[in-house]
Design a protein around this motif. Sequence first.
Motif, mmCIF file in Angstrom:
data_model
loop_
_atom_site.group_PDB
_atom_site.id
_atom_site.type_symbol
_atom_site.label_atom_id
_atom_site.label_comp_id
_atom_site.label_asym_id
_atom_site.label_seq_id
_atom_site.Cartn_x
_atom_site.Cartn_y
_atom_site.Cartn_z
ATOM 1 N N TRP A 8 -2.560 -0.367 -0.381
ATOM 2 C CA TRP A 8 -1.868 -0.360 -1.685
ATOM 3 C C TRP A 8 -1.789 1.068 -2.244
ATOM 4 O O TRP A 8 -0.729 1.535 -2.643
ATOM 5 C CB TRP A 8 -2.679 -1.217 -2.659
ATOM 6 C CG TRP A 8 -1.841 -1.914 -3.661
ATOM 7 C CD1 TRP A 8 -0.911 -1.348 -4.497
ATOM 8 C CD2 TRP A 8 -1.838 -3.296 -3.939
ATOM 9 N NE1 TRP A 8 -0.343 -2.297 -5.277
ATOM 10 C CE2 TRP A 8 -0.899 -3.506 -4.952
ATOM 11 C CE3 TRP A 8 -2.548 -4.381 -3.430
ATOM 12 C CZ2 TRP A 8 -0.648 -4.763 -5.482
ATOM 13 C CZ3 TRP A 8 -2.300 -5.622 -3.969
ATOM 14 C CH2 TRP A 8 -1.366 -5.810 -4.963
ATOM 15 N N HIS A 9 -2.941 1.729 -2.266
ATOM 16 C CA HIS A 9 -2.973 3.122 -2.740
ATOM 17 C C HIS A 9 -2.062 3.998 -1.891
ATOM 18 O O HIS A 9 -1.344 4.850 -2.409
ATOM 19 C CB HIS A 9 -4.395 3.689 -2.666
ATOM 20 C CG HIS A 9 -5.294 3.220 -3.763
ATOM 21 N ND1 HIS A 9 -5.015 3.433 -5.098
ATOM 22 C CD2 HIS A 9 -6.470 2.574 -3.725
ATOM 23 C CE1 HIS A 9 -5.987 2.916 -5.829
ATOM 24 N NE2 HIS A 9 -6.878 2.385 -5.036
ATOM 25 N N HIS A 12 1.566 3.558 -2.731
ATOM 26 C CA HIS A 12 1.896 4.247 -3.992
ATOM 27 C C HIS A 12 2.037 5.751 -3.767
ATOM 28 O O HIS A 12 2.931 6.391 -4.320
ATOM 29 C CB HIS A 12 0.828 3.967 -5.057
ATOM 30 C CG HIS A 12 0.950 2.610 -5.669
ATOM 31 N ND1 HIS A 12 -0.038 2.029 -6.415
ATOM 32 C CD2 HIS A 12 1.967 1.713 -5.637
ATOM 33 C CE1 HIS A 12 0.357 0.830 -6.817
ATOM 34 N NE2 HIS A 12 1.567 0.610 -6.354
ATOM 35 N N ARG A 16 5.419 7.904 -4.383
ATOM 36 C CA ARG A 16 5.413 9.096 -5.263
ATOM 37 C C ARG A 16 5.965 10.302 -4.523
ATOM 38 O O ARG A 16 6.705 11.109 -5.089
ATOM 39 C CB ARG A 16 3.984 9.381 -5.769
ATOM 40 C CG ARG A 16 3.611 8.566 -6.997
ATOM 41 C CD ARG A 16 2.365 9.135 -7.645
ATOM 42 N NE ARG A 16 1.252 9.061 -6.716
ATOM 43 C CZ ARG A 16 0.184 8.287 -6.894
ATOM 44 N NH1 ARG A 16 0.070 7.543 -7.966
ATOM 45 N NH2 ARG A 16 -0.783 8.267 -6.015
ATOM 46 N N GLU A 59 2.986 -7.636 -4.773
ATOM 47 C CA GLU A 59 2.348 -7.383 -6.073
ATOM 48 C C GLU A 59 2.573 -8.553 -7.029
ATOM 49 O O GLU A 59 1.681 -8.910 -7.799
ATOM 50 C CB GLU A 59 2.912 -6.101 -6.703
ATOM 51 C CG GLU A 59 2.347 -4.844 -6.086
ATOM 52 C CD GLU A 59 2.877 -3.578 -6.736
ATOM 53 O OE1 GLU A 59 2.231 -2.535 -6.601
ATOM 54 O OE2 GLU A 59 3.952 -3.634 -7.375
ATOM 55 N N ILE A 127 4.214 3.152 -11.318
ATOM 56 C CA ILE A 127 3.140 3.325 -10.337
ATOM 57 C C ILE A 127 1.864 3.828 -11.022
ATOM 58 O O ILE A 127 0.765 3.348 -10.745
ATOM 59 C CB ILE A 127 3.577 4.304 -9.218
ATOM 60 C CG1 ILE A 127 4.697 3.669 -8.375
ATOM 61 C CG2 ILE A 127 2.401 4.678 -8.325
ATOM 62 C CD1 ILE A 127 5.333 4.620 -7.369
ATOM 63 N N ALA A 128 2.035 4.767 -11.945
ATOM 64 C CA ALA A 128 0.854 5.317 -12.639
ATOM 65 C C ALA A 128 0.128 4.214 -13.410
ATOM 66 O O ALA A 128 -1.110 4.129 -13.384
ATOM 67 C CB ALA A 128 1.282 6.444 -13.583
ATOM 68 N N GLU A 130 0.206 0.988 -12.788
ATOM 69 C CA GLU A 130 -0.424 0.047 -11.844
ATOM 70 C C GLU A 130 -1.753 0.603 -11.346
ATOM 71 O O GLU A 130 -2.745 -0.112 -11.274
ATOM 72 C CB GLU A 130 0.504 -0.205 -10.653
ATOM 73 C CG GLU A 130 1.629 -1.136 -10.988
ATOM 74 C CD GLU A 130 2.531 -1.417 -9.804
ATOM 75 O OE1 GLU A 130 3.175 -2.454 -9.814
ATOM 76 O OE2 GLU A 130 2.604 -0.587 -8.886
ATOM 77 N N GLU A 131 -1.742 1.867 -11.012
ATOM 78 C CA GLU A 131 -2.976 2.482 -10.511
ATOM 79 C C GLU A 131 -4.059 2.450 -11.594
ATOM 80 O O GLU A 131 -5.230 2.221 -11.311
ATOM 81 C CB GLU A 131 -2.701 3.933 -10.089
ATOM 82 C CG GLU A 131 -1.926 4.053 -8.791
ATOM 83 C CD GLU A 131 -2.802 3.801 -7.563
ATOM 84 O OE1 GLU A 131 -3.992 4.127 -7.591
ATOM 85 O OE2 GLU A 131 -2.270 3.258 -6.576
ATOM 86 N N GLU A 132 -3.641 2.655 -12.834
ATOM 87 C CA GLU A 132 -4.581 2.742 -13.950
ATOM 88 C C GLU A 132 -5.095 1.358 -14.355
ATOM 89 O O GLU A 132 -6.281 1.160 -14.566
ATOM 90 C CB GLU A 132 -3.820 3.374 -15.127
ATOM 91 C CG GLU A 132 -4.679 4.012 -16.180
ATOM 92 C CD GLU A 132 -3.777 4.602 -17.244
ATOM 93 O OE1 GLU A 132 -3.029 5.546 -16.919
ATOM 94 O OE2 GLU A 132 -3.781 4.104 -18.374
ATOM 95 N N VAL A 135 -5.029 -1.855 -10.097
ATOM 96 C CA VAL A 135 -5.652 -1.823 -8.779
ATOM 97 C C VAL A 135 -7.165 -2.013 -8.842
ATOM 98 O O VAL A 135 -7.727 -2.806 -8.082
ATOM 99 C CB VAL A 135 -5.261 -0.528 -8.018
ATOM 100 C CG1 VAL A 135 -5.907 -0.501 -6.650
ATOM 101 C CG2 VAL A 135 -3.740 -0.461 -7.846
ATOM 102 N N SER A 136 -7.841 -1.352 -9.787
ATOM 103 C CA SER A 136 -9.300 -1.498 -9.843
ATOM 104 C C SER A 136 -9.686 -2.903 -10.299
ATOM 105 O O SER A 136 -10.658 -3.487 -9.817
ATOM 106 C CB SER A 136 -9.917 -0.441 -10.744
ATOM 107 O OG SER A 136 -9.413 -0.604 -12.038
#
Length: 185
Positions: A8-9, A12, A16, A59, A127-128, A130-132, A135-136
Amino acid sequence: MTNALNAWHAEHAYFRQLLDLLHKQVDVFHTGKRPNYQLMLDIISYLQDYSDQVHHPREDVAYARLAKRCPAIELTLVRFGQEHRVIAHAGKSLLNLLNEILGGAIVPRADLEAAAATYIVYYRNHIAKEEEDFVSRAAQALTAEDWEAVRSAVPAGGDPLFGDHPEERYRELRRQIVREAQSET
Ligand SMILES: [Fe+2]
Ligand SMILES: [Fe+2]
Protein backbone atom coordinates in the motif's frame (compact mmCIF):
# COMPACT_ATOMS: atom_id res chain seq x y z
CA MET A 1 -0.89 -8.02 6.58
CA THR A 2 2.55 -6.41 6.77
CA ASN A 3 3.02 -7.25 3.11
CA ALA A 4 -0.31 -5.68 2.25
CA LEU A 5 0.63 -2.52 4.16
CA ASN A 6 4.04 -2.34 2.55
CA ALA A 7 2.48 -2.74 -0.86
CA TRP A 8 0.00 0.00 0.00
CA HIS A 9 2.75 2.43 0.99
CA ALA A 10 4.78 1.48 -2.06
CA GLU A 11 1.87 2.16 -4.40
CA HIS A 12 1.31 5.56 -2.84
CA ALA A 13 5.00 6.33 -3.33
CA TYR A 14 4.76 5.25 -6.99
CA PHE A 15 1.69 7.39 -7.58
CA ARG A 16 3.38 10.40 -5.97
CA GLN A 17 6.40 9.84 -8.18
CA LEU A 18 4.16 9.89 -11.26
CA LEU A 19 2.34 13.01 -10.07
CA ASP A 20 5.75 14.70 -9.64
CA LEU A 21 6.65 13.68 -13.18
CA LEU A 22 3.35 15.05 -14.43
CA HIS A 23 3.97 18.27 -12.50
CA LYS A 24 7.35 18.68 -14.21
CA GLN A 25 5.64 18.52 -17.59
CA VAL A 26 3.14 21.15 -16.46
CA ASP A 27 6.12 23.32 -15.44
CA VAL A 28 7.49 22.95 -18.98
CA PHE A 29 4.13 24.12 -20.25
CA HIS A 30 4.33 27.18 -17.97
CA THR A 31 7.65 28.18 -19.51
CA GLY A 32 5.96 28.32 -22.91
CA LYS A 33 7.65 25.21 -24.27
CA ARG A 34 5.88 22.10 -25.53
CA PRO A 35 5.66 19.47 -22.81
CA ASN A 36 5.85 15.76 -23.52
CA TYR A 37 2.13 15.27 -24.01
CA GLN A 38 2.50 11.57 -24.72
CA LEU A 39 4.27 11.08 -21.41
CA MET A 40 1.50 12.97 -19.64
CA LEU A 41 -1.05 10.78 -21.38
CA ASP A 42 0.81 7.61 -20.37
CA ILE A 43 0.86 8.72 -16.73
CA ILE A 44 -2.88 9.37 -16.65
CA SER A 45 -3.58 6.13 -18.56
CA TYR A 46 -1.58 4.12 -16.07
CA LEU A 47 -3.28 5.78 -13.11
CA GLN A 48 -6.63 4.99 -14.69
CA ASP A 49 -5.61 1.42 -15.41
CA TYR A 50 -4.10 0.59 -12.10
CA SER A 51 -5.15 3.10 -9.47
CA ASP A 52 -8.77 3.55 -10.59
CA GLN A 53 -9.24 -0.14 -11.41
CA VAL A 54 -7.22 -1.90 -8.71
CA HIS A 55 -5.84 0.34 -5.95
CA HIS A 56 -9.02 2.32 -5.32
CA PRO A 57 -11.49 -0.59 -5.44
CA ARG A 58 -9.32 -2.42 -2.90
CA GLU A 59 -9.24 0.67 -0.72
CA ASP A 60 -13.01 0.96 -0.98
CA VAL A 61 -13.33 -2.52 0.55
CA ALA A 62 -10.77 -1.66 3.22
CA TYR A 63 -12.66 1.54 4.12
CA ALA A 64 -15.95 -0.31 4.37
CA ARG A 65 -14.37 -2.88 6.70
CA LEU A 66 -12.60 -0.22 8.74
CA ALA A 67 -15.78 1.87 9.08
CA LYS A 68 -17.47 -1.11 10.75
CA ARG A 69 -14.62 -1.47 13.21
CA CYS A 70 -14.06 2.26 13.81
CA PRO A 71 -17.45 4.04 13.39
CA ALA A 72 -15.94 7.31 14.67
CA ILE A 73 -14.04 7.76 11.41
CA GLU A 74 -16.77 6.55 9.09
CA LEU A 75 -17.32 10.02 7.59
CA THR A 76 -13.64 10.38 6.67
CA LEU A 77 -13.71 6.97 5.07
CA VAL A 78 -16.82 7.80 3.06
CA ARG A 79 -15.04 10.95 1.87
CA PHE A 80 -12.11 8.91 0.63
CA GLY A 81 -14.49 6.85 -1.47
CA GLN A 82 -16.01 10.03 -2.92
CA GLU A 83 -12.53 11.31 -3.69
CA HIS A 84 -11.83 8.18 -5.72
CA ARG A 85 -14.77 9.07 -7.94
CA VAL A 86 -13.60 12.69 -8.25
CA ILE A 87 -10.07 11.53 -9.16
CA ALA A 88 -11.45 9.19 -11.84
CA HIS A 89 -13.57 12.01 -13.26
CA ALA A 90 -10.73 14.55 -13.20
CA GLY A 91 -8.43 11.99 -14.84
CA LYS A 92 -10.93 11.45 -17.66
CA SER A 93 -11.19 15.19 -18.30
CA LEU A 94 -7.42 15.57 -18.41
CA LEU A 95 -7.01 12.52 -20.63
CA ASN A 96 -9.61 13.87 -23.07
CA LEU A 97 -7.75 17.19 -23.32
CA LEU A 98 -4.43 15.44 -23.92
CA ASN A 99 -5.98 13.25 -26.61
CA GLU A 100 -7.39 16.33 -28.31
CA ILE A 101 -3.97 18.03 -28.25
CA LEU A 102 -2.22 14.94 -29.59
CA GLY A 103 -4.90 14.74 -32.29
CA GLY A 104 -3.93 18.23 -33.44
CA ALA A 105 -6.71 20.25 -31.82
CA ILE A 106 -6.05 23.69 -30.38
CA VAL A 107 -6.93 23.52 -26.70
CA PRO A 108 -7.06 26.73 -24.63
CA ARG A 109 -4.00 26.95 -22.43
CA ALA A 110 -6.09 27.71 -19.33
CA ASP A 111 -8.15 24.54 -19.82
CA LEU A 112 -5.12 22.29 -19.72
CA GLU A 113 -3.55 24.20 -16.82
CA ALA A 114 -6.72 23.98 -14.75
CA ALA A 115 -7.33 20.30 -15.52
CA ALA A 116 -3.73 19.30 -14.74
CA ALA A 117 -3.46 21.40 -11.57
CA THR A 118 -6.79 20.12 -10.26
CA TYR A 119 -5.77 16.53 -10.84
CA ILE A 120 -2.28 16.83 -9.35
CA VAL A 121 -3.22 18.83 -6.25
CA TYR A 122 -6.35 16.81 -5.49
CA TYR A 123 -4.59 13.49 -5.97
CA ARG A 124 -1.55 14.41 -3.86
CA ASN A 125 -3.80 15.66 -1.11
CA HIS A 126 -5.84 12.46 -1.23
CA ILE A 127 -2.78 10.25 -0.85
CA ALA A 128 -1.38 12.41 1.95
CA LYS A 129 -4.65 12.15 3.90
CA GLU A 130 -4.83 8.40 3.40
CA GLU A 131 -1.31 7.96 4.69
CA GLU A 132 -2.08 10.21 7.66
CA ASP A 133 -5.57 9.03 8.59
CA PHE A 134 -6.03 5.59 7.23
CA VAL A 135 -3.04 3.35 6.80
CA SER A 136 -1.93 3.19 10.45
CA ARG A 137 -5.52 2.70 11.66
CA ALA A 138 -6.01 -0.06 9.13
CA ALA A 139 -2.85 -1.74 10.37
CA GLN A 140 -4.25 -1.74 13.91
CA ALA A 141 -7.89 -2.55 13.24
CA LEU A 142 -8.20 -4.80 10.20
CA THR A 143 -8.03 -8.56 10.63
CA ALA A 144 -6.41 -11.15 8.38
CA GLU A 145 -9.87 -11.90 6.98
CA ASP A 146 -10.38 -8.19 6.20
CA TRP A 147 -7.07 -8.06 4.34
CA GLU A 148 -8.04 -11.13 2.37
CA ALA A 149 -11.29 -9.38 1.39
CA VAL A 150 -9.29 -6.31 0.36
CA ARG A 151 -6.93 -8.37 -1.76
CA SER A 152 -9.66 -10.34 -3.46
CA ALA A 153 -11.76 -7.25 -4.21
CA VAL A 154 -10.02 -7.18 -7.57
CA PRO A 155 -8.77 -10.29 -9.39
CA ALA A 156 -5.04 -10.72 -8.99
CA GLY A 157 -3.12 -9.06 -11.75
CA GLY A 158 0.21 -7.37 -11.88
CA ASP A 159 0.93 -3.68 -11.84
CA PRO A 160 1.42 -2.91 -15.58
CA LEU A 161 4.11 -0.31 -14.88
CA PHE A 162 5.91 -1.06 -11.61
CA GLY A 163 5.16 -4.79 -11.46
CA ASP A 164 7.38 -7.74 -12.32
CA HIS A 165 6.01 -7.91 -15.87
CA PRO A 166 5.55 -4.34 -17.06
CA GLU A 167 3.54 -3.82 -20.23
CA GLU A 168 5.12 -2.73 -23.47
CA ARG A 169 2.86 0.31 -23.82
CA TYR A 170 4.50 1.84 -20.71
CA ARG A 171 8.07 1.34 -21.95
CA GLU A 172 8.69 5.04 -22.52
CA LEU A 173 7.23 5.97 -19.18
CA ARG A 174 9.48 3.41 -17.47
CA ARG A 175 12.51 4.84 -19.22
CA GLN A 176 11.58 8.31 -18.06
CA ILE A 177 11.17 7.14 -14.47
CA VAL A 178 14.64 5.57 -14.57
CA ARG A 179 16.11 8.77 -16.04
CA GLU A 180 14.48 10.82 -13.29
CA ALA A 181 15.83 8.50 -10.60
CA GLN A 182 19.34 8.72 -12.09
CA SER A 183 19.24 12.52 -12.29
CA GLU A 184 18.38 12.70 -8.60
CA THR A 185 21.37 10.63 -7.49
FE1 LIG B 1 -7.47 6.32 -2.20
FE1 LIG C 1 -4.53 5.17 -1.92
